[in-house]
Design a protein around this motif. Structure first.
Motif, PDB file in Angstrom:
ATOM      1  N   ALA A   1       0.802  -1.222   0.000  1.00 19.66           N
ATOM      2  CA  ALA A   1       0.000   0.000   0.000  1.00 19.66           C
ATOM      3  C   ALA A   1       0.836   1.274   0.000  1.00 19.66           C
ATOM      4  O   ALA A   1       0.568   2.198   0.765  1.00 19.66           O
ATOM      5  N   ILE A   2       1.822   1.314  -0.890  1.00 18.00           N
ATOM      6  CA  ILE A   2       2.722   2.476  -0.901  1.00 18.00           C
ATOM      7  C   ILE A   2       1.971   3.799  -0.815  1.00 18.00           C
ATOM      8  O   ILE A   2       1.176   4.143  -1.692  1.00 18.00           O
ATOM      9  N   GLY A   3       2.237   4.538   0.238  1.00 14.32           N
ATOM     10  CA  GLY A   3       1.742   5.907   0.345  1.00 14.32           C
ATOM     11  C   GLY A   3       0.256   6.065   0.586  1.00 14.32           C
ATOM     12  O   GLY A   3      -0.227   7.180   0.744  1.00 14.32           O
ATOM     13  N   ARG A   4      -0.510   4.980   0.641  1.00 10.53           N
ATOM     14  CA  ARG A   4      -1.961   5.129   0.784  1.00 10.53           C
ATOM     15  C   ARG A   4      -2.319   5.433   2.239  1.00 10.53           C
ATOM     16  O   ARG A   4      -1.779   4.827   3.161  1.00 10.53           O
ATOM     17  N   LEU A   5      -3.269   6.314   2.422  1.00 10.90           N
ATOM     18  CA  LEU A   5      -3.696   6.731   3.760  1.00 10.90           C
ATOM     19  C   LEU A   5      -5.216   6.939   3.760  1.00 10.90           C
ATOM     20  O   LEU A   5      -5.851   6.912   2.709  1.00 10.90           O
TER      21      LEU A   5
ATOM     22  N   ASN B   1      -8.599   2.486   4.017  1.00 14.09           N
ATOM     23  CA  ASN B   1      -9.740   1.744   4.549  1.00 14.09           C
ATOM     24  C   ASN B   1     -10.354   0.854   3.467  1.00 14.09           C
ATOM     25  O   ASN B   1     -10.656  -0.317   3.710  1.00 14.09           O
ATOM     26  N   VAL B   2     -10.522   1.401   2.280  1.00 16.14           N
ATOM     27  CA  VAL B   2     -11.116   0.623   1.184  1.00 16.14           C
ATOM     28  C   VAL B   2     -10.201  -0.554   0.837  1.00 16.14           C
ATOM     29  O   VAL B   2     -10.651  -1.701   0.679  1.00 16.14           O
ATOM     30  N   TYR B   3      -8.923  -0.257   0.766  1.00 12.64           N
ATOM     31  CA  TYR B   3      -7.937  -1.301   0.428  1.00 12.64           C
ATOM     32  C   TYR B   3      -8.014  -2.427   1.463  1.00 12.64           C
ATOM     33  O   TYR B   3      -8.160  -3.612   1.115  1.00 12.64           O
TER      34      TYR B   3
ATOM     35  N   ASN C   1       7.063   5.557   6.979  1.00 10.35           N
ATOM     36  CA  ASN C   1       7.070   6.476   8.111  1.00 10.35           C
ATOM     37  C   ASN C   1       6.060   6.017   9.162  1.00 10.35           C
ATOM     38  O   ASN C   1       5.263   5.105   8.933  1.00 10.35           O
ATOM     39  N   VAL C   2       6.136   6.659  10.315  1.00 12.29           N
ATOM     40  CA  VAL C   2       5.358   6.203  11.472  1.00 12.29           C
ATOM     41  C   VAL C   2       3.859   6.363  11.223  1.00 12.29           C
ATOM     42  O   VAL C   2       3.062   5.497  11.588  1.00 12.29           O
ATOM     43  N   ARG C   3       3.487   7.451  10.579  1.00 11.02           N
ATOM     44  CA  ARG C   3       2.058   7.646  10.325  1.00 11.02           C
ATOM     45  C   ARG C   3       1.491   6.499   9.499  1.00 11.02           C
ATOM     46  O   ARG C   3       0.404   5.988   9.786  1.00 11.02           O
ATOM     47  N   GLU C   4       2.231   6.095   8.470  1.00  8.78           N
ATOM     48  CA  GLU C   4       1.757   4.974   7.655  1.00  8.78           C
ATOM     49  C   GLU C   4       1.615   3.706   8.491  1.00  8.78           C
ATOM     50  O   GLU C   4       0.643   2.966   8.364  1.00  8.78           O
TER      51      GLU C   4
END
Lengths: 587, 587
Positions: free
Chosen positions: B205-209, B214-216, B229-232
């Motif tokens: 899920a590169i870069g998806r947020l 959620n859909v993924y 990164n930590v957020r991901e």
């Protein structure tokens, strides 16, 4: 497992192409996957969670305002036998679902012992109408004590493999250690067939420790729900077995084991909760898995740990974490709304996206289905039962003999093997109410051989009369305890007349009885009616002197031939650890 | 999964009926299941652990004195592509096994893109001779960018379902988010077929947020190894996806993510380790999964957490915790003996009960098998390649045009989409070494259409010459970067002559090359020889001006049409997020 269609619908709802069915807004989500609690909304479509993203803005047919309540995943009972509630799966719903349990992992071994694969199939007919999920732990022990008991049916390795392929089947049910330690081929085949299907083998390692436990675990067994002390829990974790902490009616392990977790700073990811056997009335008054959770928190366990144990830990263990156990996208929407996450009293219970219970009550009762006639006629006595059927012959005409006695331990299903001197009169041994040594008998009820096994037990404290019950673990012949043979005979005949059930008899008169037509184990009546009747019957048993919390549940377990030290079957007394029949008299 | 025979043998060894094969005495057992470290002995029979009971006293054919070393479970790489090491599975053993990795979860998508199911089968022929376990993450994306590239083979939903039934297959490999977000039926079928088999769907899920993530996740995807990164990481845990923390050659995420675990006091049970793509030489000098573990501990992670992440967490995720991931009874005996559990440098590596490596070296090299001839002839150029093949035509005869440029980010596989003004001479755009904007081309190599896709890239810094390689993710056509068309042509022709491989060319002369005959991706040579040759070739690339750590690995990833922002295939430039081909010139 979700289908192609389901996956596509969930995605389309998340993309806003389809409208969601339900939005639950303004909740504090207990996210057991990330271990956080935070405010958000939950979107649901076709039974599944579409999104928990706080920034999502999707349309929904219906909106529920969560009013800031906690949203907790539906609870999972990792191991239970619902036959011991005496309720049909449909009637049980009204008891467990309002408490927040949405998944029962049920070992239906009782009905399987009575009626085999056909009986299991009959029990599953209502499965799609239930407001909870029933998953099957396929009974490994039908019969439990082969050669030592007569059962209504047998599930061999082939039958087990066949049932294991059913979509509801998640594991092989509680495998008895003796089967492994005595290298029994049939059971090793059952284990291999289960592992080959990537399913779990449940354990049942009562009292086993050290090298015996290592051998047991080495065969591929993944868990145990029979730990009663901290040492047992620690040893199971060491050998790579997960621990189900049980809180049932007679087996209450939460306090001791949760204190053990705290004292030893244990990680809880290999620990979950179960009830095993819990009376309907107690579920109703005290709670179900929500009681285990709330009590654990009260004892000092971190609420997130405790809720994880009741949800995602069990889901992961059964390899279903993509389907259940957390409120995360794609999972089935089993959600409880509660005011306090430290004391789980659900205001709302949502099962697969539908509100099924509110404020302690089901929205709609689940009507009991039409069980087939054959399953309501499973009690046949091969020979007429009379007081003479219960004569316990001694090796001498008069004087004293020493006999083996099942010495009950209050609130435990294990017992102690005592020996006692008993007076012999006219060549017979009779109940001694003064010393509370009462006659116990198991009467074969499948019309196969008419066996009557006779032993003695201490613990019931009946001063007069008799009690009988057609649920006698795990063979479910008729078990009867009494102060005299006439009342024992009357009690057994009443149970047979009912086609299964339980009764209290005194002075030849039936003081009370209840029919359990479904396999002689379960009622077709609603929960409230069954519970009231049972309350009355337990009261009647107490009127005869019994001081137990749950006289009939104790009666159903007292003769179990697989729980140490002693058991009793239609074939006679059983030395459990030696797995053999023994004479009544000490030789 | 263990067979009936295996289960029986393990039990009998534990009961002392059979003699054990091996006893490892005097070790400090790192019990990742119970979370404890304690002194004991380990007994092994027929590949499996029989007992870890300190009081057990079993006989064994062979005894190893652990001299008080720590016994740690064999490490698991939860996601890797071994083709990027250029080594055959056999040769790779000498690199990864001495570092303590005993299980590789490999997405063999490279060979699958070249040669499909037949190619995968060929790769598995050595599987039983390897001193490590190869588990298969069945490639979901063959091709990766359907319609945008030419590949050697296609794996449709039917092929994937068939391969998923192989016993080695544990998951569906790294599913691209665009397939879910664009609701592509074929991929939803692949997901449904995998879940129906109770296996795992790996994410990518590169870069998806946010809602996209959620859909993924809602489609049934269970993990992601692309967090940078930590957020991901936090967002993936929230949506019920597990996180694989990756430390490869170019993607190094351990430091940032482990600090995130510590800063946010995260529980680690949903987190594990992987390498994804790591050069053989770096594995050899720096370490493999043992490096991830040791570095995490150095950063402050609890050693038990770090070792669990590398062992039992991955085993549980892939639903194999009854087979691997812990030193507990019944599991396959994959064991490392180390002096310091905070710095995993194995003195001894035991795989399935056999000592396979000691002091950083395999006991016995694993000989490369006889790969079929067809897999060594996978490079066919449809048309002759000449300098003219690489002409980049402009929309004007002279002056300036604005073009799209792939702007590389050092040590990342993602890139930035830049636009640059380029001089046009005689209607053509050429490399500008001064501004480091070099021509990049992808030449179709399966003899299907002879396509040549042309773009420009910044980052290689070549001042002269060209480099070519027949591994160009994920289609594995020939990728070439150069300062002039003549050297680019010579380089591609050299790779074709070798039947796959890589080379450096300058002034029409081949400065160095290496053949990779297995599918044009892997060598048949031992690891040491391949690593030395690669070192030399990287050195040669540097002699032309390239300053990268790993010029050829960068070359193999630079054109990837699924990693933002821009890609290049034989069909042309790809706008990755829009999933479409674009012209070279900005219109």
């Amino acid at each position: 497992m979700r289908t192609y269609e389901e996956i596509r619908n969930t995605i389309k709802a998340g993309l806003g192409i389809h409208k969601c069915d339900l939005k639950i807004e303004n909740v504090k989500l207990v996210n057991v996957f990330s271990g956080e609690v935070y405010e958000t909304n939950i979107y649901i479509k076709n039974k599944r969670i579409v999104s928990i993203e706080p920034q999502a803005d999707l349309e929904a047919e219906e909106i529920i305002d969560g009013h800031g309540q906690y949203a907790v995943p539906g609870l999972i009972d990792a191991h239970m036998h619902f036959e011991s509630t005496m309720l049909s799966p449909e009637a049980l719903a009204s008891v467990v679902v309002p408490q927040g349990t949405t998944t029962l992992c049920a070992d239906l071994m009782e009905i399987a012992n009575v009626a085999g694969e056909k009986g299991l199939k009959a029990m599953l007919e209502s499965i799609d109408r239930l407001p909870y999920r029933m998953l099957i732990e396929v009974s490994s022990r039908v019969p439990t004590a082969p050669g030592l008991e007569t059962t209504g049916a047998v599930l061999g390795a082939n039958e087990v493999a066949e049932i294991m392929d059913w979509p509801e089947s998640v594991s092989l049910g509680e495998l008895d250690p003796s089967k492994i330690l005595f290298v029994k081929d049939e059971y090793i085949h059952k284990v291999a067939d289960t592992l080959a299907r990537r399913k779990i083998v449940n354990g049942h390692a009562i009292g086993r420790l050290g090298q015996e436990l290592n051998v047991y675990a080495s065969s591929g067994i993944s868990d145990d729900h029979e730990c009663v002390n901290v040492r047992e829990m620690l040893e199971r974790l060491k050998v790579g077995m997960k621990v189900f902490i049980r809180e049932g009616s007679s087996e209450r392990n939460v306090d001791e084991l949760v204190k053990g977790i705290l004292d030893h700073h244990l990680r809880t990811d290999n620990i979950m909760f179960c009830t095993d056997d819990k009376h309907a009335r107690e579920i109703q008054t005290e709670g179900h898995i929500n009681y285990n959770v709330s009590r654990a928190i009260e004892l000092g366990l971190d609420p997130m740990d405790a809720i994880q144990m009741a949800t995602v830990n069990a889901a992961k263990h059964f390899r279903l974490e993509d389907e259940i156990g957390s409120i995360t996208p794609g999972r089935l929407a089993d959600i409880l709304l509660v005011d306090d996450w430290r004391n789980l009293k659900p205001n709302v219970v949502i099962f697969e996206g539908e509100v099924v219970a509110e404020n302690g009550k089901l929205r709609e009762e689940c009507p009991v289905g039409n069980y087939p006639e054959w399953i309501k006629h499973t009690v046949t006595l091969k020979h007429e039962i009379t007081p003479e059927s219960f004569q316990a012959a001694a090796s001498c005409e008069a004087g004293e003999v020493e006999i083996h006695v099942i010495d009950m331990i209050p609130r435990q299903i294990i017992n102690t093997h005592s020996t006692e001197k008993m007076k012999v009169e006219q060549g017979r041994i009779t109940s001694d109410t003064e010393r509370d040594i009462l006659k116990l008998a198991v009467v074969e009820r499948y019309g196969k051989n008419g066996n009557v096994g006779i032993g003695f037990v201490r613990g019931f404290r009946l001063k007069q009369g008799a009690m009988a019950y057609s649920m006698s673990h795990d063979h479910h012949n008729i078990v009867v305890v009494g102060t005299n043979d006439a009342d024992m005979s009357a009690a057994v005949n009443e149970v047979a007349r009912l086609n299964g059930g339980l009764c209290v008899v005194c002075g030849g008169r039936v003081l009370g009885s209840m029919e359990l037509p479904i396999g002689g184990l379960m009622s077709e009546k609603p929960a409230e009616e069954v519970m009231s009747q049972l309350d009355e019957l337990n009261e009647k048993a107490r009127s005869l002197g019994c001081e137990m919390d749950a006289p009939f549940m104790s009666l159903s377990f007292v003769s179990l031939p697989t729980v140490p030290d002693l058991g009793l079957t239609d074939k006679g007394l059983v030395d459990v650890l030696a797995h053999k029949l023994i004479d009544l008299e000490v030789r």
